[in-house]
Design an enzyme around this catalytic site. Structure first.
Site, PDB file in Angstrom:
ATOM      1  N   ARG B  43      -9.373  -3.775  13.615  1.00  0.00           N
ATOM      2  CA  ARG B  43      -7.947  -4.039  13.727  1.00  0.00           C
ATOM      3  C   ARG B  43      -7.491  -3.631  15.110  1.00  0.00           C
ATOM      4  O   ARG B  43      -8.239  -3.002  15.848  1.00  0.00           O
ATOM      5  CB  ARG B  43      -7.247  -3.190  12.672  1.00  0.00           C
ATOM      6  CG  ARG B  43      -5.949  -3.693  12.202  1.00  0.00           C
ATOM      7  CD  ARG B  43      -5.549  -3.069  10.886  1.00  0.00           C
ATOM      8  NE  ARG B  43      -6.171  -3.680   9.742  1.00  0.00           N
ATOM      9  CZ  ARG B  43      -6.574  -2.970   8.684  1.00  0.00           C
ATOM     10  NH1 ARG B  43      -6.477  -1.681   8.682  1.00  0.00           N
ATOM     11  NH2 ARG B  43      -7.103  -3.571   7.649  1.00  0.00           N
ATOM     12  N   THR B  44      -6.285  -3.955  15.457  1.00  0.00           N
ATOM     13  CA  THR B  44      -5.764  -3.588  16.770  1.00  0.00           C
ATOM     14  C   THR B  44      -5.986  -2.107  17.011  1.00  0.00           C
ATOM     15  O   THR B  44      -5.540  -1.256  16.270  1.00  0.00           O
ATOM     16  CB  THR B  44      -4.252  -3.857  16.816  1.00  0.00           C
ATOM     17  OG1 THR B  44      -4.012  -5.133  16.280  1.00  0.00           O
ATOM     18  CG2 THR B  44      -3.762  -3.791  18.232  1.00  0.00           C
ATOM     19  N   GLN B  45      -6.698  -1.832  18.131  1.00  0.00           N
ATOM     20  CA  GLN B  45      -6.981  -0.413  18.391  1.00  0.00           C
ATOM     21  C   GLN B  45      -5.995   0.090  19.432  1.00  0.00           C
ATOM     22  O   GLN B  45      -5.112  -0.610  19.834  1.00  0.00           O
ATOM     23  CB  GLN B  45      -8.382  -0.245  18.939  1.00  0.00           C
ATOM     24  CG  GLN B  45      -9.351  -1.295  18.463  1.00  0.00           C
ATOM     25  CD  GLN B  45      -9.778  -2.225  19.580  1.00  0.00           C
ATOM     26  OE1 GLN B  45      -8.982  -2.584  20.439  1.00  0.00           O
ATOM     27  NE2 GLN B  45     -11.037  -2.615  19.583  1.00  0.00           N
TER      28      GLN B  45
END
Lengths: 257, 262
Positions: B43-45
């Site tokens: 997922r968006t880090q």
């Protein structure tokens, strides 16, 4: 006795042959002739059209010649449905490359990739090989005009002039004698193609509906792939017949004794 | 460039098909988990070790890229010799802003591409625009999976004899221009670069270098995540030169005017 070893593609025979691959090439030997000639300013592809039935609906403009991408065109000899699968895949590969890199795939890379797939079908999976040989005509900025031939074994080679399909051996030996490297322009190549096709095709007389001609040339930094219209093919055949008649007339006085 | 078949096309010959000689596991037989079986969150880090601005400028006969050599660990100036500008081949250079690990990951992939090209030995080499296009596709596809490579890249080089400078960010927005800056550079340095180019659209290499050095200096003054140790990469028809460890003269006298500064 050889029969025991040829029901599966992925095994050798005791003599060290891959029978299925050879049988595939046999199938191609019965298919319509295709020939390709490299000229200094372009490439010519000629193909014998077998489906000339009047009842056929004109869905495809060309039976055996397919454009692969902006800079390449190919002609096929062999099992048509197999050929359709391969040309479709070649087109997909070209587009994937174009999407990834924003430029046309180099000719040899496309040929080489497909040949790796063809080879895989002779070694893995228990599937039969594709019964198709292809002639690829293309241009890229590194090597200019190129002509390649590939066969069911997955082998490919670059050629100056070559032929696949019915009577291809006779055509190749004719080309060997008549092809002049470095002195052939597109028009010479077209004339030579007609000459060779007229000798190797089954038909007694060449007609435009039995012959497909395509050229690949470059103008103004752009590649032009043209399947010649019927009128132009007719004109070229007429030229050829005129020349033949002239040759025959010339040799007549000397043979009359 | 060498098209390694496994990198472009289906990696397997028969996707989702039976493995030769084995039983075939029909899909949808036992559906237990809804998410990926490995349990890894993709997922968006948020970036960890980051690099700040990279500047790119086209001059008469080539392109120049400049950036500092800092890898910031949040507000800590942790890694002070990171090369954020790398040579890809004799006609292409790549600079990166953002997460250093993601940059290094792509760097390894690109270096392998160059090796594959070498092995193919067919005369084709990676050109700047092609690298830019490829990078755009990779970044866009990653963002579309909600797992972006947290970088902004500058691709610079000579394309068909002409200087080329392109940019692509973590969401896959790509464009090319004669002057590009990433990160804080876009706010601070780009106006200076635009001014310089307006005054003289076809700068010489020395003028471009002077302009970029001035921009780097301003960035060191104003960007808290900058370091006074820079790389300058120059690409011309002759090839690529990357100078490392460039330190600039600075004047901090103005600091005395800051109320509260001792």
């Amino acid at each position: 006795m050889a029969r025991r070893y040829d029901t599966r593609t992925t095994i050798f025979s005791p003599e060290g042959r891959l029978y299925q691959v050879e049988y595939a090439m046999e199938a191609i030997g019965h298919a319509g002739t295709c020939l390709g000639i490299l000229a200094s300013d372009g490439i010519v592809l000629a193909a014998e059209r077998r489906n000339t039935n009047k009842l056929l609906d004109e869905v495809f403009f060309s039976e055996k010649i397919y454009q692969l991408n902006a800079d390449m065109v190919c002609s096929v000899a062999g099992i048509t449905s197999d050929a359709n699968v391969l040309t479709n895949e070649l087109r997909l590969i070209s587009q994937r490359y174009l999407l990834q890199y924003g430029e046309s795939i180099p000719c040899e890379q496309l040929v080489s990739w497909l040949c790796d797939v063809k080879q895989a079908y002779t070694q893995y999976g228990g599937k039969r090989p594709f019964g198709v040989s292809l002639l690829y005509a293309g241009w890229d900025h590194q090597y200019g005009f190129q002509l390649y031939q590939s066969d069911p074994s997955g082998n490919y080679g670059g050629w100056k002039a070559t032929c696949i399909g019915n009577n291809s051996a006779a055509a190749v030996s004719m080309l060997k004698q008549e092809y002049k490297e470095g002195e052939t322009k597109i028009d010479d190549a077209l004339a030579l193609a007609i000459r060779v096709m007229s000798k190797t095709m089954d038909a007694t007389k060449l007609t435009p509906d039995k012959l497909e001609l395509a050229t690949l040339t470059r103008h103004d930094n752009k590649t032009y792939i043209k399947v010649l219209p019927v009128a132009q093919v007719k004109a070229l055949i007429a030229d050829h017949e005129k020349k033949e008649a002239a040759e025959a007339a010339k040799s007549k006085p000397s043979t009359a004794s | 460039m060498y098209a390694n078949p496994n990198s472009i096309i289906n990696p397997s010959l028969w996707p989702n098909g039976p493995a030769p000689g084995c039983f075939f596991n029909f899909p949808g037989a036992n559906v237990t988990s809804t998410s990926s079986s490995s349990g890894i969150i993709t997922r968006t880090q948020s970036p960890v070790t980051t690099g700040t601005s990279i500047l790119g400028l086209v001059f008469d006969g080539g392109v120049m890229l400049a950036g500092d050599m800092l890898g910031s660990y949040g507000s800590m100036a942790k890694f002070r010799s990171i090369e954020r500008t790398i040579k890809v081949n004799n006609s292409t250079v790549l600079g990166a802003t953002g997460d250093i690990a993601d940059f290094q990951h792509l760097k390894a992939i690109i270096e392998q591409k160059v090796i594959d090209e070498d092995c193919a030995d067919d005369g084709f080499t990676l050109k700047p625009k092609a690298l830019h296009t490829w990078l755009t596709r990779v970044l866009y596809n990653r963002r579309s999976k909600f797992d972006p490579l947290w970088n902004t890249f500058l691709v610079a080089g000579i394309e068909d004899g002409e200087p080329y400078l392109g940019c692509v960010d973590k969401i896959g927005t790509a464009f090319s221009d004669s002057k590009i800056a990433t990160g804080y550079g876009a706010h601070i340095a780009l106006p200076l670069m635009r001014e310089g180019l307006e005054k003289k659209p076809q700068m010489t290499q020395e003028e471009a270098r002077a302009l970029l050095i001035n921009c780097l200096r301003v960035l060191f003054y104003r960007d808290c995540r900058a370091l006074n140790k820079h790389q300058i990469a120059t690409i011309t028809k002759e090839g690529v030169t990357i100078e490392n460890n460039i330190e600039l003269d600075t004047n901090w006298e103005v600091a005395n005017f800051v109320i509260g500064y001792e």
